[in-house]
Design an enzyme around this catalytic site. Structure first.
Site, PDB file in Angstrom:
ATOM      1  N   GLY A 192       1.531   5.389  18.982  1.00 43.26           N
ATOM      2  CA  GLY A 192       2.842   5.166  18.377  1.00 43.26           C
ATOM      3  C   GLY A 192       3.624   4.065  19.063  1.00 43.26           C
ATOM      4  O   GLY A 192       4.274   4.292  20.091  1.00 43.26           O
ATOM      5  N   LEU A 193       3.559   2.871  18.471  1.00 38.73           N
ATOM      6  CA  LEU A 193       4.348   1.745  18.983  1.00 38.73           C
ATOM      7  C   LEU A 193       5.430   1.381  17.960  1.00 38.73           C
ATOM      8  O   LEU A 193       6.616   1.279  18.299  1.00 38.73           O
ATOM      9  CB  LEU A 193       3.427   0.540  19.254  1.00 38.73           C
ATOM     10  CG  LEU A 193       4.091  -0.733  19.757  1.00 38.73           C
ATOM     11  CD1 LEU A 193       4.751  -0.518  21.114  1.00 38.73           C
ATOM     12  CD2 LEU A 193       3.065  -1.881  19.882  1.00 38.73           C
ATOM     13  N   SER A 203       6.108  -6.210  14.568  1.00 37.11           N
ATOM     14  CA  SER A 203       5.561  -7.355  15.319  1.00 37.11           C
ATOM     15  C   SER A 203       6.333  -7.563  16.624  1.00 37.11           C
ATOM     16  O   SER A 203       5.746  -7.882  17.659  1.00 37.11           O
ATOM     17  CB  SER A 203       5.686  -8.645  14.495  1.00 37.11           C
ATOM     18  OG  SER A 203       5.144  -8.491  13.225  1.00 37.11           O
ATOM     19  N   TRP A 228       5.209   4.348  10.428  1.00 38.17           N
ATOM     20  CA  TRP A 228       3.935   3.748  10.027  1.00 38.17           C
ATOM     21  C   TRP A 228       2.845   4.089  11.037  1.00 38.17           C
ATOM     22  O   TRP A 228       2.128   3.207  11.503  1.00 38.17           O
ATOM     23  CB  TRP A 228       4.056   2.224   9.856  1.00 38.17           C
ATOM     24  CG  TRP A 228       4.761   1.835   8.628  1.00 38.17           C
ATOM     25  CD1 TRP A 228       6.037   1.376   8.527  1.00 38.17           C
ATOM     26  CD2 TRP A 228       4.246   1.890   7.279  1.00 38.17           C
ATOM     27  NE1 TRP A 228       6.347   1.149   7.216  1.00 38.17           N
ATOM     28  CE2 TRP A 228       5.261   1.459   6.428  1.00 38.17           C
ATOM     29  CE3 TRP A 228       3.013   2.269   6.735  1.00 38.17           C
ATOM     30  CZ2 TRP A 228       5.102   1.391   5.050  1.00 38.17           C
ATOM     31  CZ3 TRP A 228       2.845   2.208   5.361  1.00 38.17           C
ATOM     32  CH2 TRP A 228       3.897   1.766   4.539  1.00 38.17           C
ATOM     33  N   ILE A 252     -14.469 -10.448 -10.463  1.00 40.59           N
ATOM     34  CA  ILE A 252     -15.837 -10.413 -11.010  1.00 40.59           C
ATOM     35  C   ILE A 252     -15.991  -9.219 -11.966  1.00 40.59           C
ATOM     36  O   ILE A 252     -16.694  -9.294 -12.965  1.00 40.59           O
ATOM     37  CB  ILE A 252     -16.875 -10.365  -9.861  1.00 40.59           C
ATOM     38  CG1 ILE A 252     -16.931 -11.735  -9.175  1.00 40.59           C
ATOM     39  CG2 ILE A 252     -18.266  -9.941 -10.369  1.00 40.59           C
ATOM     40  CD1 ILE A 252     -17.779 -11.797  -7.929  1.00 40.59           C
ATOM     41  N   HIS A 253     -15.302  -8.133 -11.681  1.00 40.30           N
ATOM     42  CA  HIS A 253     -15.391  -6.944 -12.543  1.00 40.30           C
ATOM     43  C   HIS A 253     -14.497  -7.050 -13.786  1.00 40.30           C
ATOM     44  O   HIS A 253     -14.498  -6.130 -14.617  1.00 40.30           O
ATOM     45  CB  HIS A 253     -15.003  -5.680 -11.755  1.00 40.30           C
ATOM     46  CG  HIS A 253     -16.079  -5.186 -10.822  1.00 40.30           C
ATOM     47  ND1 HIS A 253     -16.480  -5.887  -9.708  1.00 40.30           N
ATOM     48  CD2 HIS A 253     -16.858  -4.071 -10.856  1.00 40.30           C
ATOM     49  CE1 HIS A 253     -17.437  -5.217  -9.089  1.00 40.30           C
ATOM     50  NE2 HIS A 253     -17.692  -4.118  -9.771  1.00 40.30           N
ATOM     51  N   GLY A 254     -13.740  -8.124 -13.888  1.00 38.99           N
ATOM     52  CA  GLY A 254     -12.869  -8.303 -15.054  1.00 38.99           C
ATOM     53  C   GLY A 254     -11.930  -7.105 -15.211  1.00 38.99           C
ATOM     54  O   GLY A 254     -11.458  -6.535 -14.217  1.00 38.99           O
ATOM     55  N   GLU A 262      -1.869  -4.003  13.452  1.00 39.75           N
ATOM     56  CA  GLU A 262      -2.521  -4.521  14.667  1.00 39.75           C
ATOM     57  C   GLU A 262      -2.400  -6.043  14.779  1.00 39.75           C
ATOM     58  O   GLU A 262      -3.351  -6.752  15.110  1.00 39.75           O
ATOM     59  CB  GLU A 262      -3.979  -4.053  14.724  1.00 39.75           C
ATOM     60  CG  GLU A 262      -4.053  -2.531  14.643  1.00 39.75           C
ATOM     61  CD  GLU A 262      -5.062  -1.901  15.562  1.00 39.75           C
ATOM     62  OE1 GLU A 262      -5.426  -2.542  16.561  1.00 39.75           O
ATOM     63  OE2 GLU A 262      -5.446  -0.763  15.286  1.00 39.75           O
ATOM     64  N   THR A 294       0.024  -8.987  12.533  1.00 40.77           N
ATOM     65  CA  THR A 294      -0.057  -9.536  11.174  1.00 40.77           C
ATOM     66  C   THR A 294      -0.854 -10.848  11.202  1.00 40.77           C
ATOM     67  O   THR A 294      -1.081 -11.437  12.279  1.00 40.77           O
ATOM     68  CB  THR A 294       1.348  -9.850  10.611  1.00 40.77           C
ATOM     69  OG1 THR A 294       1.917 -10.888  11.426  1.00 40.77           O
ATOM     70  CG2 THR A 294       2.256  -8.629  10.608  1.00 40.77           C
TER      71      THR A 294
END
Ligand SMILES: Cc1cc2nc3c(=O)[nH]c(=O)nc-3n(C[C@H](O)[C@H](O)[C@H](O)COP(=O)(O)OP(=O)(O)OC[C@H]3O[C@@H](n4cnc5c(N)ncnc54)[C@H](O)[C@@H]3O)c2cc1C
Length: 399
Positions: free
Chosen positions: A125-126, A133, A157, A342-344, A368, A370
């Site tokens: 937990g920071l 940041s 978070w 690619i999968h549309g 960790e 940005t």
């Protein structure tokens, strides 16, 4: 010649995680993700595979693997789903490896051993509501009273906030230094969920890593015994940055796994789907996206393996790990976006996994460090504005 082949042990680990994942995770991950459900039942299974104590020495309850093995495991886990790799990132990367280097023998026996055995789950937990940041911007304080510290503040978070038993927490223990934003006023502490004044919750509005738990915790005058101070008073900022060297490594390897997952799903689809009378894989612009995924995968893998090799021989690797994390996470965003493309329209639905990859990849470009923080860091090394000085405790080389 540089040997980039995995050792027999590393291959065995890769194979075991793959087999377990195919059996226990792959058939259920879509539903867990859709239900926003963290499945606690996966934790003992991960512990059985040695993943919760992967590169913690056996004398501290771990599996005694080398650091490249931690990368191999992270890559395989994120191939399945980011939520699984996050568990290893916070539990092993950010927390347990920090205790291994910075903890006292008493802390290792009370916290590291049960964590490495998977009996207790740990996180880090920071970040706070007003500071991510800018870690010096945290507001949590630790006031010394006799043989205890009284911690007050809120962390936001936090991965596994509602799951973990043990928390590595950072707070200002010197209020004068806090005013001056002098990082030597920050200290690191181990807090247990059971400590009076501790409470936590889950963030419900998150839109990625939905099978993972992310939340907040509050410390309302939590009394922490002096024996739970990690390192010396005032070493907390260094310890927080040390922890990130290990966490970022797992994020780099994990993002590499995500790129591979995007590549494999896209190759499969490109050979199935027809447009203009041919498989879409025969169209040059689709080929270009696939080729980009392959080059991003191979380059990301080389970068994390380099960082892991440096860890194995006990060499400082902050720059190399940061580069691996930055490159792989940005590349994973590109790969996930192209996989959806690619999968549309099918990629725009949860019927296929690529939408989940797209939602999951973005977190790692933020946590960790940005993308921007990593860019600045790499430029600062080049310009000589930043050099890595040895700290009192380093990661032990793999013996
Ligand atoms: C899913 C998830 C899980 C997380 N898990 C954890 C956890 O377990 N433990 C924990 O402590 N934290 C965790 N975090 C928090 C994460 O580490 C922070 O979100 C991250 O450090 C960024 O901080 P921020 O969100 O406050 O953004 P800010 O720091 O406010 O940044 C906002 C924007 O400004 C830019 N910016 C800021 N400063 C600079 C600068 N100097 N130069 C250029 N651009 C700059 C950033 O790059 C970004 O684009 C998690 C976050 C997420 C999304």
């Amino acid at each position: 010649m540089v040997n980039l082949d995995l050792t027999e042990e590393q291959q065995l680990l890769e194979q075991s995680v793959r087999e377990w994942g195919a059996r226990a995770v792959a058939p259920r991950i879509h539903d867990l993700d859709r239900a926003h459900q963290f499945d606690r039942a996966l934790l003992p299974q991960m512990a059985d595979l040695g993943l919760l104590g992967s590169c913690i020495p056996q004398k501290y309850g771990g599996a005694g693997m080398d650091y490249v093995s931690l990368g191999v495991a992270s890559e395989e886990l994120e191939y399945l789903d980011t939520s699984l790799r996050v568990i290893v990132s916070v539990h092993v990367g950010l927390n347990s490896l920090t205790l291994l280097s910075w903890g006292t023998e008493d802390q290792k026996s009370r916290y590291l051993i049960p964590q490495a055995q998977g009996k207790k789950i740990a996180t880090y937990g920071l970040t706070e509501p007003s500071a991510g940041s800018d870690a010096r911007g945290i507001q949590s304080v630790a006031i010394k009273k006799g043989d205890r510290y009284v911690l007050t503040g809120e962390k936001m978070w936090i991965s596994l906030a509602d799951v973990a038993d043990n928390f590595l927490v950072f707070a200002w223990s010197d209020l004068e230094k806090k005013k001056q934003r002098d990082p030597n006023g920050i200290s690191a502490f181990i807090i247990e969920r059971a400590f009076k004044g501790f409470s936590s919750g889950t963030l419900k509005e998150k839109w990625g890593i939905l099978a993972g738990n992310t939340g907040f915790f509050k410390m309302d005058e939590v009394e922490v015994p002096q024996d739970n101070l990690v390192g010396r008073e005032g070493e907390g900022f260094k310890i927080a940055m040390f922890a990130l060297d290990q966490g970022r490594y797992t994020v780099a390897a994990g993002a590499t796994g995500l790129i591979r997952a995007c590549r494999d799903a896209s190759v499969r689809y490109a050979k199935q789907r027809k447009a203009f009378g041919v498989e879409i894989g025969s169209h040059q612009l689709v080929k270009e996206m696939l080729a980009q995924m392959e080059s991003d995968y191979q380059a990301s893998r080389l970068l994390w393996m380099r960082a892991g090799s440096l860890k194995n021989v006990g060499r400082r690797n902050t720059k190399e790990t940061g580069l691996a994390k930055w490159f792989a996470t940005v590349a994973s965003e590109r790969a996930a976006s192209d996989a959806v493309q690619i999968h549309g329209a099918n990629g725009y639905s949860d019927e296929y996994p690529v939408g989940r990859f797209y939602r999951n990849c973005k977190g790692a470009v933020i946590y960790e460090g940005t993308r921007e923080i990593h860019k600045v860091m790499q430029a600062d090394y080049l310009l000589g504005y930043r050099t890595d000085r040895p700290t009192r405790c380093e990661l032990p080389p793999y013996a």
